[in-house]
Scaffold this motif. Sequence first.
Motif, PDB file in Angstrom:
ATOM      1  N   SER A   1       0.841  -1.205   0.000  1.00  0.00           N
ATOM      2  CA  SER A   1       0.000   0.000   0.000  1.00  0.00           C
ATOM      3  C   SER A   1       0.873   1.252   0.000  1.00  0.00           C
ATOM      4  O   SER A   1       1.816   1.371   0.775  1.00  0.00           O
ATOM      5  CB  SER A   1      -0.901  -0.030   1.246  1.00  0.00           C
ATOM      6  N   LEU A   2       0.553   2.191  -0.880  1.00  0.00           N
ATOM      7  CA  LEU A   2       1.313   3.449  -0.964  1.00  0.00           C
ATOM      8  C   LEU A   2       0.644   4.565  -0.170  1.00  0.00           C
ATOM      9  O   LEU A   2       1.244   5.600   0.083  1.00  0.00           O
ATOM     10  CB  LEU A   2       1.452   3.884  -2.428  1.00  0.00           C
ATOM     11  N   GLY A   3      -0.615   4.365   0.149  1.00  0.00           N
ATOM     12  CA  GLY A   3      -1.316   5.413   0.887  1.00  0.00           C
ATOM     13  C   GLY A   3      -2.776   5.068   1.070  1.00  0.00           C
ATOM     14  O   GLY A   3      -3.274   4.068   0.524  1.00  0.00           O
ATOM     15  N   LYS A   4      -3.449   5.881   1.864  1.00  0.00           N
ATOM     16  CA  LYS A   4      -4.860   5.635   2.170  1.00  0.00           C
ATOM     17  C   LYS A   4      -5.594   6.950   2.238  1.00  0.00           C
ATOM     18  O   LYS A   4      -5.026   7.978   2.604  1.00  0.00           O
ATOM     19  CB  LYS A   4      -4.998   4.950   3.535  1.00  0.00           C
ATOM     20  N   LYS A   5      -6.880   6.873   1.912  1.00  0.00           N
ATOM     21  CA  LYS A   5      -7.746   8.037   2.078  1.00  0.00           C
ATOM     22  C   LYS A   5      -8.863   7.684   3.052  1.00  0.00           C
ATOM     23  O   LYS A   5      -9.562   6.676   2.878  1.00  0.00           O
ATOM     24  CB  LYS A   5      -8.361   8.440   0.741  1.00  0.00           C
ATOM     25  N   TYR A   6      -9.011   8.525   4.081  1.00  0.00           N
ATOM     26  CA  TYR A   6     -10.105   8.375   5.040  1.00  0.00           C
ATOM     27  C   TYR A   6     -11.021   9.591   4.964  1.00  0.00           C
ATOM     28  O   TYR A   6     -10.547  10.712   4.703  1.00  0.00           O
ATOM     29  CB  TYR A   6      -9.555   8.313   6.473  1.00  0.00           C
ATOM     30  N   VAL A   7     -12.303   9.375   5.232  1.00  0.00           N
ATOM     31  CA  VAL A   7     -13.236  10.492   5.382  1.00  0.00           C
ATOM     32  C   VAL A   7     -13.904  10.365   6.748  1.00  0.00           C
ATOM     33  O   VAL A   7     -14.319   9.266   7.147  1.00  0.00           O
ATOM     34  CB  VAL A   7     -14.300  10.497   4.257  1.00  0.00           C
ATOM     35  N   TYR A   8     -13.955  11.486   7.473  1.00  0.00           N
ATOM     36  CA  TYR A   8     -14.646  11.492   8.759  1.00  0.00           C
ATOM     37  C   TYR A   8     -15.826  12.456   8.654  1.00  0.00           C
ATOM     38  O   TYR A   8     -15.671  13.591   8.211  1.00  0.00           O
ATOM     39  CB  TYR A   8     -13.705  11.934   9.902  1.00  0.00           C
ATOM     40  N   THR A   9     -17.006  12.007   9.054  1.00  0.00           N
ATOM     41  CA  THR A   9     -18.218  12.812   8.882  1.00  0.00           C
ATOM     42  C   THR A   9     -18.850  13.180  10.216  1.00  0.00           C
ATOM     43  O   THR A   9     -19.087  12.312  11.069  1.00  0.00           O
ATOM     44  CB  THR A   9     -19.246  12.059   8.011  1.00  0.00           C
ATOM     45  N   ILE A  10     -19.104  14.474  10.355  1.00  0.00           N
ATOM     46  CA  ILE A  10     -19.757  15.012  11.550  1.00  0.00           C
ATOM     47  C   ILE A  10     -21.089  15.626  11.143  1.00  0.00           C
ATOM     48  O   ILE A  10     -21.198  16.234  10.085  1.00  0.00           O
ATOM     49  CB  ILE A  10     -18.835  16.073  12.205  1.00  0.00           C
ATOM     50  N   VAL A  11     -22.103  15.452  11.982  1.00  0.00           N
ATOM     51  CA  VAL A  11     -23.369  16.157  11.809  1.00  0.00           C
ATOM     52  C   VAL A  11     -23.487  17.162  12.937  1.00  0.00           C
ATOM     53  O   VAL A  11     -23.267  16.816  14.107  1.00  0.00           O
ATOM     54  CB  VAL A  11     -24.568  15.182  11.842  1.00  0.00           C
ATOM     55  N   THR A  12     -23.821  18.404  12.580  1.00  0.00           N
ATOM     56  CA  THR A  12     -24.025  19.440  13.591  1.00  0.00           C
ATOM     57  C   THR A  12     -25.521  19.782  13.668  1.00  0.00           C
ATOM     58  O   THR A  12     -26.333  19.146  13.008  1.00  0.00           O
ATOM     59  CB  THR A  12     -23.218  20.700  13.235  1.00  0.00           C
ATOM     60  N   GLY A  13     -25.869  20.772  14.426  1.00  0.00           N
ATOM     61  CA  GLY A  13     -27.264  21.208  14.495  1.00  0.00           C
ATOM     62  C   GLY A  13     -27.927  20.801  15.790  1.00  0.00           C
ATOM     63  O   GLY A  13     -27.322  20.151  16.646  1.00  0.00           O
ATOM     64  N   ASN A  14     -29.188  21.187  15.912  1.00  0.00           N
ATOM     65  CA  ASN A  14     -29.906  20.986  17.173  1.00  0.00           C
ATOM     66  C   ASN A  14     -30.462  19.589  17.366  1.00  0.00           C
ATOM     67  O   ASN A  14     -30.879  19.236  18.465  1.00  0.00           O
ATOM     68  CB  ASN A  14     -31.059  21.986  17.268  1.00  0.00           C
ATOM     69  N   ASN A  15     -30.531  18.805  16.279  1.00  0.00           N
ATOM     70  CA  ASN A  15     -31.164  17.496  16.393  1.00  0.00           C
ATOM     71  C   ASN A  15     -30.181  16.367  16.157  1.00  0.00           C
ATOM     72  O   ASN A  15     -29.491  16.346  15.135  1.00  0.00           O
ATOM     73  CB  ASN A  15     -32.307  17.393  15.382  1.00  0.00           C
ATOM     74  N   ARG A  16     -30.149  15.423  17.076  1.00  0.00           N
ATOM     75  CA  ARG A  16     -29.289  14.263  16.854  1.00  0.00           C
ATOM     76  C   ARG A  16     -29.807  13.516  15.628  1.00  0.00           C
ATOM     77  O   ARG A  16     -31.011  13.411  15.415  1.00  0.00           O
ATOM     78  CB  ARG A  16     -29.241  13.374  18.100  1.00  0.00           C
ATOM     79  N   PRO A  17     -28.903  12.976  14.788  1.00  0.00           N
ATOM     80  CA  PRO A  17     -29.340  12.301  13.574  1.00  0.00           C
ATOM     81  C   PRO A  17     -29.946  10.943  13.890  1.00  0.00           C
ATOM     82  O   PRO A  17     -29.550  10.288  14.866  1.00  0.00           O
ATOM     83  CB  PRO A  17     -28.043  12.140  12.783  1.00  0.00           C
ATOM     84  N   VAL A  18     -30.908  10.535  13.085  1.00  0.00           N
ATOM     85  CA  VAL A  18     -31.551   9.232  13.270  1.00  0.00           C
ATOM     86  C   VAL A  18     -31.340   8.378  12.016  1.00  0.00           C
ATOM     87  O   VAL A  18     -30.731   7.323  12.072  1.00  0.00           O
ATOM     88  CB  VAL A  18     -33.050   9.423  13.596  1.00  0.00           C
TER      89      VAL A  18
END
Lengths: 244, 244
Positions: free
Chosen positions: A105-122
């Motif tokens: 492996s020469l490298g890796k790509k990661y994505v990290y996702t955050i949700v903001t706002g007043n309501n927790r995601p469902v």
Amino acid sequence: MKNVMLTIEYDGTNYSGWQRQNNAMTIQQRLEEAIKKITGNFSEVIGASRTDAGVHARGFVCNFFTNSKMPSPNFKMALNGVLPKDIVVLDAREVDNSFHSRYHSLGKKYVYTIVTGNNRPVIGRQYVYYFRRKLDIDKMKNACKYFIGTHDFSAFKKKGSSAKSSVRTVKELTIAQEDNLIKFSIVGDGFLYNMVRIIVGTLLEVGLGRFTPEYVKDILDSKDRSKAGKPVPALGLCLEKIFY
Amino acid sequence: MKNVMLTIEYDGTNYSGWQRQNNAMTIQQRLEEAIKKITGNFSEVIGASRTDAGVHARGFVCNFFTNSKMPSPNFKMALNGVLPKDIVVLDAREVDNSFHSRYHSLGKKYVYTIVTGNNRPVIGRQYVYYFRRKLDIDKMKNACKYFIGTHDFSAFKKKGSSAKSSVRTVKELTIAQEDNLIKFSIVGDGFLYNMVRIIVGTLLEVGLGRFTPEYVKDILDSKDRSKAGKPVPALGLCLEKIFY
């Protein structure tokens, strides 16, 4: 004996990460079980990375050796027929016997996702970290540049990490905001244990105003784990791609 | 006694639909349990719709009467503290005692999501229907216009449906494709049992070339359930909004 390379997607919610272990279900074990069902023999599956419990992947790569007469591309459909719903083979192909999914492996790509706002995601909550407090995205973007390049990332690895060297090269680190979603995208030649999650956690400290963007440089220079932020939870992390 | 209106989002994966029943967990029961924990008393929750098992919602509306002294908007945070991870209250407010979430609904918007392509979805699979075969989207879009307007939808309701009249008005029906996602969006004054899922199933028959777009008119005129397509699975369906 042939060497088969698989590209797989998985939902890590119900797994204790990639690597086979006693008393806990892992992606590696599920794949080895599936291969045994098809070929009749155990093949160890070599993974490109040891993702943590709860981390997801859209482009994980692994390989295994088999004496099976089945043409390598046919493993895609055959394995998908026996794998559970939360793992799918996207591609199967024969590679040179010298190919090793981790060492090459020469490298890796990661994505990290955050949700903001007043309501927790469902809907889709399994794939995002809910962060309620307000973040200064511009400051966070400003801090990204300090991570780019080749550095000793000792301050950004979990204590007890077994890697011999803590020097890694981060090639890209970007933050994109769309409505109440914030996506962190990071490309590097390799990542230390918990490194991506500690980097994102540190960027959150910047976004909250607790750290200045420039302080990231001090943290790197200190090589002191206690100076960086806390790791963000696993569920928001997805291994997008592995480069060869 | 006051009347509290809630707007809620839920992931229907692990529920037998909205309506309370014996021996199966439902959204209504979860909400009634949560309200009882907070007020100490049972309140029946009146839902705007009886969604099927496995159907999701982003903007479901319901209401309940209570003698609780808690200000109505505070029910949002209080309920979210005791509800499970797959249900969230987005809004809570006091409404006139005459308000009834089902009787006063003027219309609803549903979205149905299909994933196409060679690979079954894994991340987010709980919210989409995987349809592998190739679809002629233009023909499907062409067929949509026959559904618009006020029609007797007898051919598009599940047998045994208890509605007195099968006449409904479809105000909008659109299909949008983005990469390998196809989203059907439908707005109407009300929908018969399984009506949205049978309409989407019929549009898939058009997309496969088994029905001509014009044939939709014949199916409507026939009032014959056996002429329309099969209902698509519940998991791709989401109740987006209820209009008052």
